[in-house]
Design an enzyme around this catalytic site. Structure first.
Site, PDB file in Angstrom:
ATOM      1  N   ASP A 144       0.825  -1.210   0.000  1.00 48.96           N
ATOM      2  CA  ASP A 144       0.000   0.000   0.000  1.00 48.96           C
ATOM      3  C   ASP A 144       0.856   1.256   0.000  1.00 48.96           C
ATOM      4  OD1 ASP A 144      -2.748  -0.383  -0.121  1.00 48.96           O
ATOM      5  OD2 ASP A 144      -2.923  -0.832   2.021  1.00 48.96           O
ATOM      6  N   GLU A 187      -5.330   4.113  -2.919  1.00 51.59           N
ATOM      7  CA  GLU A 187      -6.760   4.373  -2.783  1.00 51.59           C
ATOM      8  C   GLU A 187      -7.154   5.462  -3.766  1.00 51.59           C
ATOM      9  OE1 GLU A 187      -8.060   5.042   1.242  1.00 51.59           O
ATOM     10  OE2 GLU A 187      -7.008   3.262   1.969  1.00 51.59           O
ATOM     11  N   GLU A 214     -14.073  -2.187  -1.710  1.00 51.58           N
ATOM     12  CA  GLU A 214     -14.304  -2.366  -0.265  1.00 51.58           C
ATOM     13  C   GLU A 214     -15.685  -1.875   0.149  1.00 51.58           C
ATOM     14  OE1 GLU A 214     -11.079  -1.259   2.314  1.00 51.58           O
ATOM     15  OE2 GLU A 214     -12.309  -1.497   4.121  1.00 51.58           O
TER      16      GLU A 214
HETATM   17  O1  KIV Z   1      -4.692  -2.022   4.206  1.00 47.57           O
HETATM   18  C1  KIV Z   1      -5.374  -3.038   3.998  1.00 47.57           C
HETATM   19  O2  KIV Z   1      -5.298  -4.035   4.717  1.00 47.57           O
HETATM   20  C2  KIV Z   1      -6.287  -3.016   2.871  1.00 47.57           C
HETATM   21  C3  KIV Z   1      -7.258  -4.141   2.773  1.00 47.57           C
HETATM   22  C4  KIV Z   1      -8.337  -3.934   3.745  1.00 47.57           C
HETATM   23  C5  KIV Z   1      -7.765  -4.316   1.391  1.00 47.57           C
HETATM   24  O3  KIV Z   1      -6.281  -2.123   2.095  1.00 47.57           O
END
Ligand code: KIV
Length: 274
Positions: free
Chosen positions: A97, A129, A192
């Site tokens: 991420d 995101e 989500e």
């Molecule tokens: O950060 C995370 O764990 C996520 C998942 C909930 C998809 O983005």
């Protein structure tokens, strides 16, 4: 000598998966599995269990660091955890991420941050995101050779703007976001907290795989936070999570028994002494 044959599905392969596997899996109707991982030990176990994608999620801010939301985790902290996961993965594809608010700091900053992730961690892709609002950023990352997973529907990094974590019910916005991400070059999209009928409609309209969390059964794949599905989180577990183990209680019971045995001088016994 027996002739070596190639596994006929990506899911059966022992080699490290690449982005082309996921397009193939969508085409063949094979579900994609994704779980979060934050350290070497858990990543090794999940990799061995056959999970297709390990996600070094910014949820580590909550799950590992104990914060109330995902905003506090930094790029350096994400890289620290991603490096352990990337080193453990033998077959799983690993996605990291982009932490808040990197992808809102402009295309150059985002490419530099994602570039650091790929250079320093052995991981293969980033997740960010956003959808339509992030199309130029996604396109720049893809141009730089960095595979991207978009994340639409509920975006936890906007928790304050949303006024809490809420089910997202705007199908038109969802489709616009996911299609913009696809057109910009994202190879998959996490969806989500949307009603099941909405993610079904979206999945049918997209060429790239959808990976759902709290989004019903019709996405091309499913993702969960591993600590939630293993039963090692605190008291709050979202209603869409199914616990497949009760490791929290198992760990507490084991530690309690060890304390008792130490206090009674039952451990270490002769079998566990030199
Ligand atoms: O950060 C995370 O764990 C996520 C998942 C909930 C998809 O983005």
């Amino acid at each position: 000598m027996a002739k070596k044959t190639k596994p006929d599905t990506p899911a059966a392969s022992n080699r490290r998966l690449t982005i082309s596997a996921f397009a193939k899996m969508k085409k063949n109707g094979q579900k994609i599995t994704m779980l979060t991982a934050y350290d070497f030990t858990m990543a090794r176990l999940l990799d061995q269990s056959g999970v297709d994608i390990l996600l070094v999620g910014d949820s580590l801010a909550m799950v590992v660091q104990g914060h109330d939301n995902t905003l506090p985790v930094t790029l350096d902290e994400m890289i620290y955890h991603a490096e352990m996961v990337g080193r453990a993965a033998k077959r799983s594809f690993v996605v990291v991420d982009l932490p808040f608010p990197i992808n809102h700091q402009g295309v150059h900053q985002t490419v530099m941050a994602a570039g650091r992730i790929l250079k320093e961690t052995r991981c293969q892709a980033v997740k960010l995101e956003g959808g339509a609002d992030q199309a130029n950023v996604i396109a720049a990352l893809v141009t730089a050779g960095i595979p991207v997973v978009a994340h639409v529907g509920l975006r936890p990094q906007t928790v304050h703007a949303m006024g809490g974590y809420k089910i997202q019910r705007d199908l038109e916005e969802l489709v616009i976001d996911a299609k913009a991400a696809q057109d910009a070059g994202a190879f998959a999209v996490v969806v989500e907290c949307v009603p099941a009928a909405m993610s079904k409609a979206l999945t049918e309209q997209l060429a790239i795989p959808t990976i759902g969390i709290g989004a019903g059964p019709d996405c091309d794949g499913q993702v969960l936070v591993c600590n939630d599905m293993l039963g090692i989180n605190g008291d709050y577990v979202p209603s869409f999570v199914k616990a497949y183990a009760d490791l929290g209680n198992t760990i507490e019971a084991a530690a309690k028994q060890w304390c008792e045995e130490v206090r009674k001088v039952e451990f270490p016994d002769a079998d566990h002494s030199f």
